[in-house]
Design a protein around this motif. Structure first.
Motif, short mmCIF file in Angstrom:
data_model
loop_
_atom_site.label_atom_id
_atom_site.label_comp_id
_atom_site.label_asym_id
_atom_site.label_seq_id
_atom_site.Cartn_x
_atom_site.Cartn_y
_atom_site.Cartn_z
N SER A 99 32.37 65.83 15.43
CA SER A 99 33.49 66.58 14.95
C SER A 99 33.90 67.52 16.09
CB SER A 99 32.67 67.62 13.81
OG SER A 99 32.07 68.65 14.38
N THR A 100 35.11 68.18 15.72
CA THR A 100 35.51 69.25 16.60
C THR A 100 34.69 69.97 17.31
OG1 THR A 100 37.48 69.20 15.32
CG2 THR A 100 37.67 70.51 16.88
N THR A 101 33.72 70.68 16.30
CA THR A 101 33.08 71.83 16.82
C THR A 101 31.85 71.22 17.56
OG1 THR A 101 33.74 73.11 14.95
CG2 THR A 101 32.06 74.07 16.17
N THR A 102 31.28 70.01 17.11
CA THR A 102 30.40 69.94 17.92
C THR A 102 30.42 69.07 19.17
OG1 THR A 102 30.27 67.33 16.67
CG2 THR A 102 28.77 69.14 15.62
N ASN A 127 42.77 81.56 18.94
CA ASN A 127 42.17 80.22 18.85
C ASN A 127 41.37 80.46 17.39
OD1 ASN A 127 40.98 77.97 19.52
ND2 ASN A 127 40.68 78.57 21.58
N PHE A 128 41.23 79.13 17.01
CA PHE A 128 40.63 78.80 15.91
C PHE A 128 39.16 79.37 15.79
CE2 PHE A 128 38.60 76.40 12.42
CZ PHE A 128 39.40 76.38 11.39
N PRO A 129 38.86 80.11 14.84
CA PRO A 129 37.36 80.88 15.00
C PRO A 129 36.16 79.85 15.25
CG PRO A 129 38.50 81.35 12.71
CD PRO A 129 39.18 80.10 13.45
N SER A 130 36.20 78.55 14.78
CA SER A 130 35.04 77.85 15.03
C SER A 130 35.00 77.64 16.63
CB SER A 130 35.09 76.60 14.53
OG SER A 130 33.90 75.81 14.45
N ASP A 131 35.93 77.39 17.20
CA ASP A 131 36.10 77.40 18.64
C ASP A 131 35.29 78.71 19.49
OD1 ASP A 131 37.38 75.17 17.66
OD2 ASP A 131 38.74 75.12 19.40
N ILE A 132 35.86 79.71 18.76
CA ILE A 132 35.30 80.89 19.59
C ILE A 132 33.85 81.21 19.21
CG2 ILE A 132 35.48 83.55 19.22
CD1 ILE A 132 37.74 82.24 20.86
N PHE A 208 41.12 70.98 26.05
CA PHE A 208 41.93 71.26 24.89
C PHE A 208 41.45 70.84 23.62
CE2 PHE A 208 44.75 70.98 28.76
CZ PHE A 208 45.35 72.23 28.68
N ASP A 209 41.68 71.72 22.70
CA ASP A 209 41.46 71.45 21.32
C ASP A 209 42.65 70.65 20.79
OD1 ASP A 209 41.43 71.61 18.50
OD2 ASP A 209 40.15 73.44 18.72
N LEU A 210 42.42 69.31 20.18
CA LEU A 210 43.73 68.90 19.97
C LEU A 210 44.05 68.60 18.39
CD1 LEU A 210 43.90 65.83 22.55
CD2 LEU A 210 44.55 68.13 22.88
N CYS A 211 43.13 69.60 17.67
CA CYS A 211 43.10 69.32 15.99
C CYS A 211 44.65 69.12 15.63
CB CYS A 211 42.27 70.25 15.56
SG CYS A 211 40.54 70.26 15.50
N HIS A 212 45.37 70.06 16.11
CA HIS A 212 46.71 70.30 15.42
C HIS A 212 47.72 69.32 16.28
CE1 HIS A 212 46.05 72.81 11.96
NE2 HIS A 212 44.88 73.29 12.74
N SER A 213 47.45 68.59 17.28
CA SER A 213 48.44 68.07 18.07
C SER A 213 48.08 66.35 17.81
CB SER A 213 48.29 68.36 19.43
OG SER A 213 47.20 68.08 20.07
N THR A 233 39.93 64.10 13.20
CA THR A 233 40.79 62.88 12.72
C THR A 233 41.17 62.98 11.35
OG1 THR A 233 38.84 61.65 12.30
CG2 THR A 233 39.90 61.30 14.36
N TYR A 234 40.88 64.14 10.60
CA TYR A 234 41.12 64.24 9.13
C TYR A 234 42.80 65.01 8.83
CZ TYR A 234 38.74 68.62 9.90
OH TYR A 234 38.08 69.63 10.65
N LYS A 235 43.26 65.49 9.91
CA LYS A 235 44.75 66.09 9.90
C LYS A 235 45.55 64.88 9.91
CE LYS A 235 42.84 70.21 11.54
NZ LYS A 235 42.84 71.10 10.47
N HIS A 236 46.21 65.05 11.21
CA HIS A 236 47.41 63.93 11.24
C HIS A 236 46.96 62.32 11.24
CE1 HIS A 236 50.72 67.20 11.63
NE2 HIS A 236 49.76 67.96 12.23
C1 LIG Z 1 42.09 74.04 15.95
C2 LIG Z 1 41.03 73.74 15.37
N1 LIG Z 1 39.82 73.67 15.95
C3 LIG Z 1 38.61 73.57 15.28
C4 LIG Z 1 38.66 73.39 13.77
C5 LIG Z 1 37.11 73.07 13.20
O1 LIG Z 1 37.09 71.65 13.02
P1 LIG Z 1 35.47 71.11 12.48
O2 LIG Z 1 35.39 72.01 11.38
O3 LIG Z 1 36.02 69.68 12.29
O4 LIG Z 1 34.60 71.11 13.62
C6 LIG Z 1 39.62 73.35 13.30
C7 LIG Z 1 39.64 72.78 11.68
O5 LIG Z 1 38.98 73.04 10.82
C8 LIG Z 1 40.79 73.46 13.84
O6 LIG Z 1 42.06 73.47 13.09
#
Ligand SMILES: Cc1ncc(COP(=O)(O)O)c(C=O)c1O
Ligand SMILES: Nc1ccccc1C(=O)C[C@H](N)C(=O)O
Length: 423
Positions: A99-102, A127-132, A208-213, A233-236
């Motif tokens: 997943s993004t975070t893992t 930045n998105f909290p999970s990344d931080i 880079f975190d490509l979640c939104h790109s 892969t669950y967004k766009h």
């Molecule tokens: C920019 C960004 N980074 C990280 C995440 C976290 O992703 P995940 O919960 O799939 O690890 C999200 C969305 O949830 C996100 O929008």
């Protein structure tokens, strides 16, 4: 013709070469879906490949790993190869996994090697909290203090970042850089090429975190020279809730030992030797950990076909046309209602817009009650994502008209100005 008319929106739809793709998707009935940047919709093709996967389990049992139309053992590699054009990587540089975070944890544990004076991780305050959280915990794992070692580049307006400032912060104390490609609130697209060039010049690994790109804008990660990237892969990409993510690792790093090793990172011909000395895959596959989440990979087999048929340039072109039309309608219809525009209005905007308003939480609730699905991002943001594959210009027009009515009639005042549990 007045652009703020249904006829004008319908004219734009009649000229839209991607219009037929709308029929590929299950659109929630009587609703206008503007939240594809949070969770993309189900397509018939994704549904079909998920059902086919279930059928392979039903009919093949354990043999599904190596038999059937899509043998499970090779699925992560095959989907990685198919995602590579979306990120501008070589086939061997991309793997569908985690997943993004893992994946961020995997890549930071692979690339973050604090030593001597060079101990810091450079990120940003938007930045998105999970990344931080992930970066803070990785710093702690090295026995260091995140308050000292995590540098968050400041934003002047609380919405966007200035690349010049980020580059200035790339000092000789920085051991690793992790940045978003498109910011999750404002939708700003960072200049990944310029940032990567600067980082490469200073010899600092950058990812880079490509979640939104991914699926919203084109990328050229290999040519830019980015060290790594990770995404969901669950967004766009419309892979479904919790669908398997992806990562890119530049081929110059092939052979680098994964920070978090596991048997699915093995060379596939050696994996079942069951040797306690691991022979890692020679490419991006090496950064997998355990058994792939096959049921959460399956929808991507069908979903990605649409990106392959169209190519990112055409998808981006329509996305920009949709958001540009939405911005024009907002300007023409909502000027009396104290909205701010939180996204860049030039082509450095990504696939979604951000409207700002003090009453944003309750305006979102009123929109939902009227059948428009946006999302609220604290403290004052309304995100609206007209998605190229399944939204129409008419959807955009209706959304702005409904928003105008809610503001004019003040129906949003019936709702508390609070967010839901999942905002
Ligand atoms: C920019 C960004 N980074 C990280 C995440 C976290 O992703 P995940 O919960 O799939 O690890 C999200 C969305 O949830 C996100 O929008
Ligand atoms: N994974 C989720 C689970 C539940 C609800 C939302 C999400 C999101 O992905 C939110 C998104 N990352 C965002 O940009 O806000």
């Amino acid at each position: 013709m007045d652009i703020n008319t249904l006829e004008y929106a319908q004219k734009l739809d009649s000229q839209d070469q991607l219009a037929s793709y709308r029929q590929e998707f299950y659109l929630p009935e009587q609703k206008i879906y503007m939240d594809g940047n949070s969770l993309g919709l189900l397509s018939g093709r994704a549904e079909r490949t998920l059902l086919e996967l279930l059928d392979s389990w039903k009919t093949l049992g354990i043999d599904g790993w190596t038999e059937g139309a899509n043998p499970w053992f090779y699925m992560a590699e095959q989907l990685g190869e198919r995602m590579c054009t979306l990120v501008g990587g070589k086939e061997s540089e991309v793997i569908a996994t985690g997943s993004t975070t893992t994946n961020l944890h995997q890549l930071v544990s692979t690339f973050y090697k604090p030593s001597g004076k060079r101990t810091k991780i450079l990120a940003d305050e938007l930045n998105f909290p999970s990344d931080i959280y992930a970066l803070q915990s990785q710093i702690r794992l090295k026995g260091l203090d995140p308050d000292e070692q995590l540098v968050r580049v400041k934003s002047d307006d609380g919405l966007t970042l200035d690349e010049k400032r980020i580059i200035e912060a790339m000092t000789d104390e920085v051991a690793l850089i992790v940045l978003p490609a498109v910011l999750y609130r404002s939708g700003q697209v960072l200049n990944m090429k310029a940032l990567t060039e600067a980082a490469n010049e200073k010899g600092i690994p950058i990812g880079f975190d490509l979640c939104h790109s991914i699926g919203a804008i084109p990328h050229e990660l290999h040519d830019w020279g980015a060290d790594f990237a990770f995404w969901c892969t669950y967004k766009h990409l419309n892979g479904g809730p919790g669908s398997v993510g992806g990562l890119f690792i530049h081929e110059r790093h092939f052979g680098k030992a994964a920070g978090l090793a596991g048997w699915f990172g093995s060379d596939k011909t050696k994996q079942f030797d069951m040797d306690h000395k691991m022979t890692a895959a020679a490419d991006a596959g090496a950064y997998q950990i355990g058994t792939p989440h096959i049921l959460s990979l399956a929808p991507l087999i069908g979903s990605l076909e649409m990106f392959e048929e169209l190519g990112m340039e055409r998808i981006r072109e329509k996305s920009l046309a949709l958001t540009s039309y939405m911005l024009e309608c907002i300007e023409g219809e909502l000027s009396d209602y104290s909205f701010g525009i939180g996204n860049p209005i030039d082509s450095t905007r990504g696939g979604h817009l951000l409207l700002l308003h003090e009453e944003a939480a309750r305006i979102c609730q009123a929109l939902k009650a009227e059948g428009v699905i946006p999302d609220f991002r604290a403290p004052d943001g309304i995100r609206l994502a007209p998605v190229a594959l399944y939204n129409s210009f008419e959807d955009v027009w209706h959304t702005v008209q409904i928003l105008k009515r809610i503001m004019k009639d003040e129906t949003y005042k019936q709702f508390p100005n609070e967010r839901g549990v999942v905002a």
